[in-house]
Scaffold this motif. Structure first.
Motif, PDB file in Angstrom:
ATOM      1  N   VAL A 115       0.864  -1.192   0.000  1.00 38.34           N
ATOM      2  CA  VAL A 115       0.000   0.000   0.000  1.00 38.34           C
ATOM      3  C   VAL A 115       0.901   1.243   0.000  1.00 38.34           C
ATOM      4  O   VAL A 115       1.145   1.840   1.054  1.00 38.34           O
ATOM      5  N   PRO A 116       1.421   1.646  -1.146  1.00 34.13           N
ATOM      6  CA  PRO A 116       2.360   2.776  -1.198  1.00 34.13           C
ATOM      7  C   PRO A 116       1.778   4.087  -0.680  1.00 34.13           C
ATOM      8  O   PRO A 116       2.514   4.944  -0.198  1.00 34.13           O
ATOM      9  N   ALA A 117       0.479   4.249  -0.782  1.00 36.77           N
ATOM     10  CA  ALA A 117      -0.141   5.488  -0.309  1.00 36.77           C
ATOM     11  C   ALA A 117      -0.065   5.627   1.203  1.00 36.77           C
ATOM     12  O   ALA A 117      -0.193   6.725   1.745  1.00 36.77           O
ATOM     13  N   ARG A 118       0.087   4.518   1.903  1.00 34.32           N
ATOM     14  CA  ARG A 118       0.324   4.441   3.342  1.00 34.32           C
ATOM     15  C   ARG A 118      -0.886   4.803   4.211  1.00 34.32           C
ATOM     16  O   ARG A 118      -1.287   4.026   5.069  1.00 34.32           O
ATOM     17  N   GLY A 160      -5.481   4.351  20.514  1.00 36.99           N
ATOM     18  CA  GLY A 160      -4.394   3.395  20.623  1.00 36.99           C
ATOM     19  C   GLY A 160      -3.728   3.131  19.282  1.00 36.99           C
ATOM     20  O   GLY A 160      -2.502   3.052  19.185  1.00 36.99           O
ATOM     21  N   VAL A 161      -4.537   3.004  18.221  1.00 39.48           N
ATOM     22  CA  VAL A 161      -3.992   2.818  16.874  1.00 39.48           C
ATOM     23  C   VAL A 161      -3.125   4.013  16.489  1.00 39.48           C
ATOM     24  O   VAL A 161      -2.005   3.854  15.973  1.00 39.48           O
ATOM     25  N   ALA A 162      -3.627   5.213  16.730  1.00 36.87           N
ATOM     26  CA  ALA A 162      -2.889   6.423  16.367  1.00 36.87           C
ATOM     27  C   ALA A 162      -1.574   6.522  17.129  1.00 36.87           C
ATOM     28  O   ALA A 162      -0.523   6.836  16.543  1.00 36.87           O
ATOM     29  N   LEU A 163      -1.593   6.245  18.411  1.00 38.20           N
ATOM     30  CA  LEU A 163      -0.368   6.311  19.201  1.00 38.20           C
ATOM     31  C   LEU A 163       0.637   5.259  18.746  1.00 38.20           C
ATOM     32  O   LEU A 163       1.850   5.505  18.722  1.00 38.20           O
ATOM     33  N   GLY A 164       0.135   4.078  18.385  1.00 41.14           N
ATOM     34  CA  GLY A 164       1.021   3.021  17.916  1.00 41.14           C
ATOM     35  C   GLY A 164       1.773   3.411  16.661  1.00 41.14           C
ATOM     36  O   GLY A 164       2.962   3.144  16.530  1.00 41.14           O
ATOM     37  N   VAL A 165       1.079   4.054  15.719  1.00 43.30           N
ATOM     38  CA  VAL A 165       1.715   4.502  14.477  1.00 43.30           C
ATOM     39  C   VAL A 165       2.618   5.699  14.736  1.00 43.30           C
ATOM     40  O   VAL A 165       3.699   5.827  14.152  1.00 43.30           O
ATOM     41  N   LEU A 166       2.193   6.571  15.626  1.00 43.06           N
ATOM     42  CA  LEU A 166       2.961   7.783  15.904  1.00 43.06           C
ATOM     43  C   LEU A 166       4.263   7.480  16.644  1.00 43.06           C
ATOM     44  O   LEU A 166       5.331   8.005  16.304  1.00 43.06           O
ATOM     45  N   ALA A 182      -0.793  10.111  10.829  1.00 34.19           N
ATOM     46  CA  ALA A 182      -0.817  10.079   9.360  1.00 34.19           C
ATOM     47  C   ALA A 182       0.363  10.857   8.782  1.00 34.19           C
ATOM     48  O   ALA A 182       0.987  10.427   7.802  1.00 34.19           O
ATOM     49  N   TYR A 183       0.684  11.978   9.383  1.00 33.25           N
ATOM     50  CA  TYR A 183       1.815  12.778   8.914  1.00 33.25           C
ATOM     51  C   TYR A 183       3.127  12.011   9.053  1.00 33.25           C
ATOM     52  O   TYR A 183       3.934  11.963   8.111  1.00 33.25           O
ATOM     53  N   ARG A 184       3.332  11.386  10.203  1.00 35.16           N
ATOM     54  CA  ARG A 184       4.571  10.637  10.378  1.00 35.16           C
ATOM     55  C   ARG A 184       4.619   9.408   9.472  1.00 35.16           C
ATOM     56  O   ARG A 184       5.682   9.048   8.961  1.00 35.16           O
ATOM     57  N   LEU A 185       3.481   8.778   9.292  1.00 35.97           N
ATOM     58  CA  LEU A 185       3.440   7.602   8.417  1.00 35.97           C
ATOM     59  C   LEU A 185       3.829   7.962   6.995  1.00 35.97           C
ATOM     60  O   LEU A 185       4.496   7.182   6.304  1.00 35.97           O
ATOM     61  N   LYS A 186       3.399   9.133   6.533  1.00 31.06           N
ATOM     62  CA  LYS A 186       3.696   9.574   5.178  1.00 31.06           C
ATOM     63  C   LYS A 186       5.146  10.049   5.025  1.00 31.06           C
ATOM     64  O   LYS A 186       5.776   9.781   3.992  1.00 31.06           O
ATOM     65  N   LYS A 187       5.665  10.715   6.046  1.00 26.68           N
ATOM     66  CA  LYS A 187       6.958  11.387   5.903  1.00 26.68           C
ATOM     67  C   LYS A 187       8.154  10.562   6.368  1.00 26.68           C
ATOM     68  O   LYS A 187       9.275  10.758   5.861  1.00 26.68           O
ATOM     69  N   ALA A 188       7.947   9.672   7.343  1.00 27.14           N
ATOM     70  CA  ALA A 188       9.075   8.939   7.918  1.00 27.14           C
ATOM     71  C   ALA A 188       9.201   7.552   7.327  1.00 27.14           C
ATOM     72  O   ALA A 188       8.204   6.947   6.905  1.00 27.14           O
ATOM     73  N   ASP A 189      10.418   7.031   7.306  1.00 25.90           N
ATOM     74  CA  ASP A 189      10.637   5.668   6.850  1.00 25.90           C
ATOM     75  C   ASP A 189      10.030   4.682   7.827  1.00 25.90           C
ATOM     76  O   ASP A 189       9.902   4.956   9.014  1.00 25.90           O
ATOM     77  N   ALA A 190       9.667   3.502   7.324  1.00 23.69           N
ATOM     78  CA  ALA A 190       9.054   2.475   8.177  1.00 23.69           C
ATOM     79  C   ALA A 190      10.074   1.927   9.163  1.00 23.69           C
ATOM     80  O   ALA A 190      11.233   1.826   8.875  1.00 23.69           O
TER      81      ALA A 190
END
Length: 261
Positions: A102-105, A171-177, A253-261
């Motif tokens: 899912v490249p759009a992330r 919880g989902v948001a904090l996990g990704v952040l 969402a911002y960090r998911l888009k801008k930062a490497d996995a």
């Protein structure tokens, strides 16, 4: 010379529905997610029944607040569910495969939030109704008997499901952040359980002004049968808590888009 033509195949396009289906498969096949969901429901029902059996008139409690006594601990459990659904992929390295597919992330984040929040809303609403229905006959004779049709009762029970569903999304948001299960759970527990206690250290007037807008106090206002002095109204409180969750999702969402996995 004979030539062969290769039929044109339509380019594969991953849809939002496909991303959602993929995330649901992950959710449904993980034993930990169902265990955590089940524990959350058991906490609501068990603590509601215990409170109904030991609750007495004059304690400032009503049938609804007694039935929802377990929502504080359940909030931590469903928050952990959301964290595991998102940060768990970072700890295992699966997130790289997910983002390659899912490249759009960001659809990954929205799908995880929808699944965690939607599942929690349904399960916790059912648990709240069961806790109220089963616990009502166990109440002390001095506690006013209420039915689901009485003013504010259904709103409070459904509100419990909505609040806990939003906690799962948080919880989902904090996990990704934060990308760390331990760190995300610590922040979640601190914001929901520890921060309200720290407000007691502030001067009285300041604490009374700030306290209603804390995440847990604002969100839980929708579960209260009656609005107490200094508290937010049910829907105003839920709106404030929704704003907190939305802010966390936007940051994730911002960090998911801008930062490497």
């Amino acid at each position: 010379m004979t030539t062969f033509s290769v039929p044109n195949r339509p380019a594969y396009r991953l849809t939002a529905r496909g991303v959602l289906a993929g995330e649901w498969t992950k959710f449904a096949t993980l034993r930990s997610t169902w265990i955590t969901t089940g524990v959350s429901a058991v906490l609501v029902i068990a603590f509601g029944l215990i409170a109904a059996m030991v609750g007495r008139a004059g304690m400032g409690s009503d049938a609804v607040s007694l039935a929802l006594s377990g929502t504080t601990l359940a909030a931590l459990a469903v928050g952990v569910l959301g964290v595991l659904l998102s940060a768990g992929e970072y700890s295992t390295g699966m997130i790289r495969a997910t983002l390659t597919a899912v490249p759009a992330r960001t659809p990954v984040l929205w799908s995880k939030a929808l699944i965690a929040g939607g599942t929690t809303v349904v399960v916790m609403t059912v648990a709240a109704v069961l806790a109220f229905t089963i616990g009502s006959p166990l109440l002390d004779s001095g506690v006013a008997t209420l039915g689901v049709g009485d003013a504010g009762v259904l709103r409070a029970l459904v509100g419990a499901g909505l609040y806990l569903g939003l906690v799962a999304v948080l919880g989902v948001a904090l996990g990704v952040l934060l990308r760390s299960s331990a760190g995300s759970i610590a922040v979640l527990a601190g914001g929901l359980l520890i921060l309200p206690g720290l407000m007691m250290l502030l001067p009285g007037s300041l604490a009374e002004t700030v306290s209603p807008y804390l995440p847990s106090n604002a969100g839980s206002a929708v579960m209260a049968l009656h609005t107490s002095d200094g508290s937010l109204g049910p829907w105003a409180g839920l709106a404030v808590f929704t704003a907190y969750v939305t802010a966390a999702l936007v940051a994730a969402a911002y960090r998911l888009k801008k930062a490497d996995a």
